[in-house]
Design an enzyme around this catalytic site. Sequence first.
Site, PDB file in Angstrom:
ATOM      1  N   LYS A  15       0.936  -1.221  -0.177  1.00  0.00           N
ATOM      2  CA  LYS A  15       0.185   0.108  -0.040  1.00  0.00           C
ATOM      3  C   LYS A  15       0.730   1.439  -0.170  1.00  0.00           C
ATOM      4  CE  LYS A  15      -1.644   1.443   3.918  1.00  0.00           C
ATOM      5  NZ  LYS A  15      -1.367   2.957   4.646  1.00  0.00           N
ATOM      6  N   ASN A  16       1.607   1.390   0.853  1.00  0.00           N
ATOM      7  CA  ASN A  16       2.688   2.542   1.243  1.00  0.00           C
ATOM      8  C   ASN A  16       3.590   2.795  -0.203  1.00  0.00           C
ATOM      9  OD1 ASN A  16       0.999   3.218   3.185  1.00  0.00           O
ATOM     10  ND2 ASN A  16       2.732   2.652   4.839  1.00  0.00           N
TER      11      ASN A  16
ATOM     12  N   ARG B 188      -4.815  10.670   4.448  1.00  0.00           N
ATOM     13  CA  ARG B 188      -3.774  11.653   4.507  1.00  0.00           C
ATOM     14  C   ARG B 188      -2.737  11.515   3.502  1.00  0.00           C
ATOM     15  NH1 ARG B 188      -1.831  14.247   8.502  1.00  0.00           N
ATOM     16  NH2 ARG B 188       0.116  13.702   7.530  1.00  0.00           N
TER      17      ARG B 188
ATOM     18  N   CYS C  70      -4.970  12.750  12.923  1.00  0.00           N
ATOM     19  CA  CYS C  70      -5.947  11.305  12.716  1.00  0.00           C
ATOM     20  C   CYS C  70      -5.669  10.659  13.820  1.00  0.00           C
ATOM     21  CB  CYS C  70      -5.394  10.767  11.665  1.00  0.00           C
ATOM     22  SG  CYS C  70      -3.763  10.143  11.823  1.00  0.00           S
TER      23      CYS C  70
ATOM     24  N   ARG D 221       0.306  14.620  13.055  1.00  0.00           N
ATOM     25  CA  ARG D 221       0.725  14.554  11.769  1.00  0.00           C
ATOM     26  C   ARG D 221       0.636  15.807  10.803  1.00  0.00           C
ATOM     27  NH1 ARG D 221      -1.361   8.832   9.461  1.00  0.00           N
ATOM     28  NH2 ARG D 221       0.287   8.805   8.349  1.00  0.00           N
TER      29      ARG D 221
ATOM     30  N   ASP E  93       4.695   0.775  12.145  1.00  0.00           N
ATOM     31  CA  ASP E  93       3.472   0.051  11.437  1.00  0.00           C
ATOM     32  C   ASP E  93       3.526  -1.380  11.917  1.00  0.00           C
ATOM     33  OD1 ASP E  93       2.853   2.447  10.417  1.00  0.00           O
ATOM     34  OD2 ASP E  93       3.353   2.010   8.275  1.00  0.00           O
TER      35      ASP E  93
ATOM     36  N   ARG F 140      -8.602  -0.531   4.719  1.00  0.00           N
ATOM     37  CA  ARG F 140      -7.687   0.299   4.130  1.00  0.00           C
ATOM     38  C   ARG F 140      -6.227  -0.188   3.634  1.00  0.00           C
ATOM     39  NH1 ARG F 140      -6.837   5.315   7.402  1.00  0.00           N
ATOM     40  NH2 ARG F 140      -5.543   5.664   5.720  1.00  0.00           N
TER      41      ARG F 140
HETATM   42  N1  EPU Z   1       5.906  15.027  10.667  1.00  0.00           N
HETATM   43  C1  EPU Z   1       6.141  16.239  11.028  1.00  0.00           C
HETATM   44  N2  EPU Z   1       6.047  17.137   9.964  1.00  0.00           N
HETATM   45  C2  EPU Z   1       5.980  16.625   8.553  1.00  0.00           C
HETATM   46  C3  EPU Z   1       5.987  15.142   8.168  1.00  0.00           C
HETATM   47  C4  EPU Z   1       5.877  14.199   9.452  1.00  0.00           C
HETATM   48  O1  EPU Z   1       6.090  16.719  12.107  1.00  0.00           O
HETATM   49  O2  EPU Z   1       5.818  17.757   7.594  1.00  0.00           O
HETATM   50  C5  EPU Z   1       6.108  13.943  11.842  1.00  0.00           C
HETATM   51  C6  EPU Z   1       4.835  13.094  11.769  1.00  0.00           C
HETATM   52  O3  EPU Z   1       4.049  13.759  12.684  1.00  0.00           O
HETATM   53  C7  EPU Z   1       5.444  12.057  12.766  1.00  0.00           C
HETATM   54  C8  EPU Z   1       6.771  11.843  12.061  1.00  0.00           C
HETATM   55  O4  EPU Z   1       7.031  13.178  11.502  1.00  0.00           O
HETATM   56  O5  EPU Z   1       5.445  12.058  13.872  1.00  0.00           O
HETATM   57  C9  EPU Z   1       7.079  10.792  10.808  1.00  0.00           C
HETATM   58  O6  EPU Z   1       5.784  10.911  10.066  1.00  0.00           O
HETATM   59  P1  EPU Z   1       6.160  10.504   8.640  1.00  0.00           P
HETATM   60  O7  EPU Z   1       5.754  11.824   7.825  1.00  0.00           O
HETATM   61  O8  EPU Z   1       7.203   9.720   8.304  1.00  0.00           O
HETATM   62  O9  EPU Z   1       4.883   9.713   8.225  1.00  0.00           O
HETATM   63  P2  EPU Z   1       3.821   9.518   6.923  1.00  0.00           P
HETATM   64  O10 EPU Z   1       4.732   9.820   5.812  1.00  0.00           O
HETATM   65  O11 EPU Z   1       2.672  10.665   7.286  1.00  0.00           O
HETATM   66  C10 EPU Z   1       4.306   7.120   6.546  1.00  0.00           C
HETATM   67  C11 EPU Z   1       3.301   5.809   6.325  1.00  0.00           C
HETATM   68  C12 EPU Z   1       2.494   5.640   7.509  1.00  0.00           C
HETATM   69  C13 EPU Z   1       3.902   5.035   8.647  1.00  0.00           C
HETATM   70  C14 EPU Z   1       4.742   6.333   8.581  1.00  0.00           C
HETATM   71  C15 EPU Z   1       5.990   6.234   9.451  1.00  0.00           C
HETATM   72  C16 EPU Z   1       2.266   6.234   3.979  1.00  0.00           C
HETATM   73  C17 EPU Z   1       1.292   6.652   3.260  1.00  0.00           C
HETATM   74  N3  EPU Z   1       2.183   6.466   5.294  1.00  0.00           N
HETATM   75  O12 EPU Z   1       3.300   8.017   6.857  1.00  0.00           O
HETATM   76  O13 EPU Z   1       1.929   4.461   7.407  1.00  0.00           O
HETATM   77  O14 EPU Z   1       3.393   4.888   9.745  1.00  0.00           O
HETATM   78  O15 EPU Z   1       5.288   6.666   7.309  1.00  0.00           O
HETATM   79  O16 EPU Z   1       6.837   5.093   8.972  1.00  0.00           O
HETATM   80  O17 EPU Z   1       3.357   6.060   3.675  1.00  0.00           O
HETATM   81  C18 EPU Z   1       0.096   2.820   7.949  1.00  0.00           C
HETATM   82  O18 EPU Z   1       0.348   2.333   6.605  1.00  0.00           O
HETATM   83  O19 EPU Z   1      -0.729   2.338   8.609  1.00  0.00           O
HETATM   84  C19 EPU Z   1       0.699   4.224   8.234  1.00  0.00           C
HETATM   85  C20 EPU Z   1       0.162   5.120   8.986  1.00  0.00           C
END
Ligand code: EPU
Length: 417
Positions: free
Chosen positions: A22-23, A93, A117, A122, A305, A397
């Site tokens: 998915k990711n 998101r 969320c 996030r 995850d 999802r």
């Molecule tokens: N963060 C910020 N500012 C930003 C971006 C991130 O403060 O601009 C913080 C987030 O709030 C969090 C941390 O940085 O505390 C890491 O977040 P990240 O941006 O890496 O998460 P994401 O890209 O939104 C992806 C996966 C998630 C997975 C995380 C961490 C996708 C679509 N989603 O989320 O997957 O948990 O990386 O590995 O790739 C899931 O599949 O269940 C899922 C939540």
Amino acid sequence: MDKLLIQGGVPLSGDVAISGAKNAALPILCACLLTSEPLQLTNVPHLNDIATMLRLIGQMGVEVTMDGNDGLILDSRGLNNPLAPYEMVKTMRASILVLGALVARCGEARVSLPGGCAIGARPVDQHIKGLQAMGAEVGVEHGYVHAKASRLKGARIVTDMVTVTGTENLMMAAVLADGETVIENAAREPEVVDLANCLTAMGAHIVGAGTDLIVIQGVERLHGATHAIMPDRIETGTYLCAAAATGGSVRLTQTSASYLDAVIDKLREAGCEIACTPNEIALKAPARLKAVSVRTEPYPAFPTDMQAQFMAINSVADGTALIRETIFENRFMHAVELIRLGANIKLDGNNAVVTGVPRLDGATVMATDLRASASLVIAGLIAQGETLIERIYHLDRGYERIEEKLARLGASVRRVR
Ligand code: EPU
């Protein structure tokens, strides 16, 4: 609303095929926005998040054609509406992933600001900061991020923290920018590498994906390509945990152990025998697992995850485990549901202390997010009697045909209304 009814107590046994990730698929679907030629994808999982992303890019003018069972052809010749409306972004998101590609290709994008969320606030400030460094004018108006740039310029970007979708968004923006972009503190997740491989097949120049320093030389245009989505490492880890928790013996096919070192190490530490070949993983569980402590960190360390699934397996293991969540501030919602099934879990901020109990007992529980629901499925498979999981749209999802796959492994799982 669909619920999942599980009759627990059956050790899982047999073979099951893992779906595409998915990711990895979500950002790669957005990569089609970068070219007017068709992008052909295979191994795309059938999931609600994928359907949401296809609807989102579809309303922007992308023509989506199904190609066989797990293939898609995406044609964004007619891309004419660089807008991601609130109604779609609020359900997923990852919709923010369209931002970088839209600004790069259309010179403008309006993307609803994702709210918080179930797992935390996030924010997307790093995505915005990176685009600004590349010369985009970015404002937030009426809940929408509005970004504009006639052509993005290469830049040196250091993200404040490791962000997976942030790295992916900026990489997509940079491939069509004028000059060189350097992303420091980049996420090293295998899904970032899969996106880079797809972009490279489309004609992008990217070096360093999979390390924390990615260098991108912008090109004038990208072309069409074909790409197979990588296997889902979190789905793989979830089935390994389900087999481990039930004292089972399974073989997972169409996957790879190479992205799962931290998870496999922990399962071995818990007492499982694991054998890996290039595309398969076989696991044989002991009669009772040993407790294993985990601390979530960006890749290649233990993934957030998989945290909820390890809380479930520790709930019936021998001993006490400490689980530390360092990525998201509110990712323990499953703990209270596991406690309803009889688990002994003490929460203290981002730490959870799990002391194994002899058994869990079935009850009605509520899924609160995708991975929380996976942990409840595992708990339901261990528990004596019936477990009814409510709100399993969270599960749909990210887990393709989960009840069918678990049934193949001998579990008694049924979707009910
Ligand atoms: N963060 C910020 N500012 C930003 C971006 C991130 O403060 O601009 C913080 C987030 O709030 C969090 C941390 O940085 O505390 C890491 O977040 P990240 O941006 O890496 O998460 P994401 O890209 O939104 C992806 C996966 C998630 C997975 C995380 C961490 C996708 C679509 N989603 O989320 O997957 O948990 O990386 O590995 O790739 C899931 O599949 O269940 C899922 C939540």
